[in-house]
Scaffold this motif. Sequence first.
Motif, PDB file in Angstrom:
ATOM      1  N   MET A 177       2.033   8.287  -9.881  1.00  0.00           N
ATOM      2  CA  MET A 177       2.402   7.572 -11.223  1.00  0.00           C
ATOM      3  C   MET A 177       2.678   8.937 -12.197  1.00  0.00           C
ATOM      4  SD  MET A 177      -0.894   4.943 -11.464  1.00  0.00           S
ATOM      5  CE  MET A 177      -0.312   4.357 -13.141  1.00  0.00           C
ATOM      6  N   LEU A 193       4.336   7.174 -15.624  1.00  0.00           N
ATOM      7  CA  LEU A 193       3.494   6.189 -15.969  1.00  0.00           C
ATOM      8  C   LEU A 193       2.126   6.417 -16.273  1.00  0.00           C
ATOM      9  CD1 LEU A 193       4.114   3.825 -12.990  1.00  0.00           C
ATOM     10  CD2 LEU A 193       5.000   3.588 -15.422  1.00  0.00           C
ATOM     11  N   VAL A 248      -1.149   4.970 -20.080  1.00  0.00           N
ATOM     12  CA  VAL A 248      -2.322   4.241 -19.877  1.00  0.00           C
ATOM     13  C   VAL A 248      -2.746   3.699 -21.002  1.00  0.00           C
ATOM     14  CG1 VAL A 248      -4.783   4.365 -18.862  1.00  0.00           C
ATOM     15  CG2 VAL A 248      -2.612   5.322 -17.558  1.00  0.00           C
ATOM     16  N   TRP A 280      -5.375  -4.034  -7.645  1.00  0.00           N
ATOM     17  CA  TRP A 280      -4.688  -3.196  -6.580  1.00  0.00           C
ATOM     18  C   TRP A 280      -5.361  -3.056  -4.782  1.00  0.00           C
ATOM     19  CZ3 TRP A 280      -6.963   0.883  -4.431  1.00  0.00           C
ATOM     20  CH2 TRP A 280      -8.120   1.498  -4.983  1.00  0.00           C
ATOM     21  N   PRO A 338       4.904   3.599  -6.790  1.00  0.00           N
ATOM     22  CA  PRO A 338       3.892   3.490  -7.841  1.00  0.00           C
ATOM     23  C   PRO A 338       4.554   2.547  -9.018  1.00  0.00           C
ATOM     24  CG  PRO A 338       4.823   5.725  -7.774  1.00  0.00           C
ATOM     25  CD  PRO A 338       5.185   5.141  -6.363  1.00  0.00           C
ATOM     26  N   GLN A 348       2.794  -0.983  -9.903  1.00  0.00           N
ATOM     27  CA  GLN A 348       2.460  -1.184 -11.208  1.00  0.00           C
ATOM     28  C   GLN A 348       2.885  -2.415 -11.675  1.00  0.00           C
ATOM     29  OE1 GLN A 348      -0.096   0.988 -12.715  1.00  0.00           O
ATOM     30  NE2 GLN A 348      -0.027  -0.909 -14.128  1.00  0.00           N
ATOM     31  N   ARG A 349       4.202  -2.805 -11.496  1.00  0.00           N
ATOM     32  CA  ARG A 349       4.763  -3.912 -11.968  1.00  0.00           C
ATOM     33  C   ARG A 349       4.189  -5.167 -11.327  1.00  0.00           C
ATOM     34  NH1 ARG A 349       9.592  -2.691 -10.096  1.00  0.00           N
ATOM     35  NH2 ARG A 349       9.523  -3.671  -8.165  1.00  0.00           N
ATOM     36  N   ASP A 372       0.527  -5.372 -12.871  1.00  0.00           N
ATOM     37  CA  ASP A 372       0.552  -6.027 -14.193  1.00  0.00           C
ATOM     38  C   ASP A 372       0.733  -7.308 -14.504  1.00  0.00           C
ATOM     39  OD1 ASP A 372       0.213  -3.342 -15.359  1.00  0.00           O
ATOM     40  OD2 ASP A 372       2.541  -3.113 -15.718  1.00  0.00           O
ATOM     41  N   ASP A 398      -6.687   3.627 -13.492  1.00  0.00           N
ATOM     42  CA  ASP A 398      -5.638   2.327 -13.623  1.00  0.00           C
ATOM     43  C   ASP A 398      -4.968   2.153 -15.017  1.00  0.00           C
ATOM     44  OD1 ASP A 398      -6.548   2.100 -10.966  1.00  0.00           O
ATOM     45  OD2 ASP A 398      -7.621   0.337 -11.184  1.00  0.00           O
ATOM     46  N   ARG A 399      -4.057   1.975 -14.910  1.00  0.00           N
ATOM     47  CA  ARG A 399      -3.430   1.344 -15.888  1.00  0.00           C
ATOM     48  C   ARG A 399      -3.356  -0.034 -16.305  1.00  0.00           C
ATOM     49  NH1 ARG A 399       3.289   1.390 -16.826  1.00  0.00           N
ATOM     50  NH2 ARG A 399       3.538   0.489 -18.860  1.00  0.00           N
TER      51      ARG A 399
END
Length: 381
Positions: A22, A27, A31, A152, A178, A182-183, A186, A212-213
């Motif tokens: 990430m 990315l 966060v 996740w 990653p 992430q996409r 989200d 985590d984001r």
Amino acid sequence: MQKTRGVKATKGIRRAQFLAGMASAGLAAAVLPSGPARAARRGLRHHGVVYTVGQGETPGTAFSAPRMREDIRIIRDELYADTVDVTGDGVERLTATAAEAAERGLRVWLQPTLGDVPERDILEHLAETGRFAERLRRQGAAVDLSVGCEFWLFVPGIVPGATALERIRNLLDGRVDPVAMQRRLDRFTAKAAAVGRSVFHGRLSYAAAQDDRVDWRLFDIVGIDYYAYFPHKADHVRELSRYLRWGKPLAVTEFGTCAYVGAPEAGGMGWDVVDHDKKPEEIKGDLVRSERTQAAYLTQLLDVFSSMDLYAAMAFEFVTPDAPHRPDDPRHDLDMASYAITRTVKDRPDDPHSDWHWEPKQAFHALADRYRAGRREGGRE
């Protein structure tokens, strides 16, 4: 969530390779929003424990409504918690436990965590549970709804792998894109938040792993599963202060460790000391059981939380029936790999149908002392 013993304990897992990916993708810095942190002031508003419901791994550890009712009574009257995090899968089990907790005057943090099934089933499971939470809220109960935890890990399609264990292996082995992950994360988190909002009109949250984001604009309460190890209190404060920048209440949705020397240093991987290929399963290495180690870590973190104006902190977890204690057989004392504040003792250790009971660990008594003091300070005793 009723998950397998190993999967359940992976909440808060350290994902060094994934986080490094990430960071390289640019990315990790996204966060949290920029801006000043809130000024810290003393006080932990709510203190509680995670209570997991599920089918159980053996006939002897299947969900029992009478046992649950007695556990909830003890959580209120002997642990002195004011909050219970009711989590797991099975709408009937979740709602029965939440109703019992509400009836006894406990604050309910209700968190459905169905996993390893299609997205539509997970979202419908959330919607059914959320509708019940809304009914409890309208009846006057104190209820917060979490839309789930660490998607996740439990939601297929975000990370490659047919099961949670396969997804963990792929993350640790670096077999994950990653950016794509992430996409997808989200997208599903936004879906879950929308479902939660559509059925529940109280405060909404989500339980994320530490790094985590998450777009916390979707939620009213920031929720973090916290398994960090630092030698000094100031390091914990610095780590947790990152999440106060959203200007929203912060709930530590899980914190804890296992009962052996060195477990706190292992963080969210403390559970990974069992050789599951052996029959019966056995503890790897020469671990030294230490309930004192577990109790000391939990009270250290409570000191941190009490200094930071946190909304809530829930110790993970009340009981782990599928990790029995074998006092005369350290090699097969699976309770050492459990985060529970009680130890499970089976009447007939080698019989999967055997009845069992739990006994309080030192961590139970340590939390009870702190929670009782907190209840007095809050004017509730």
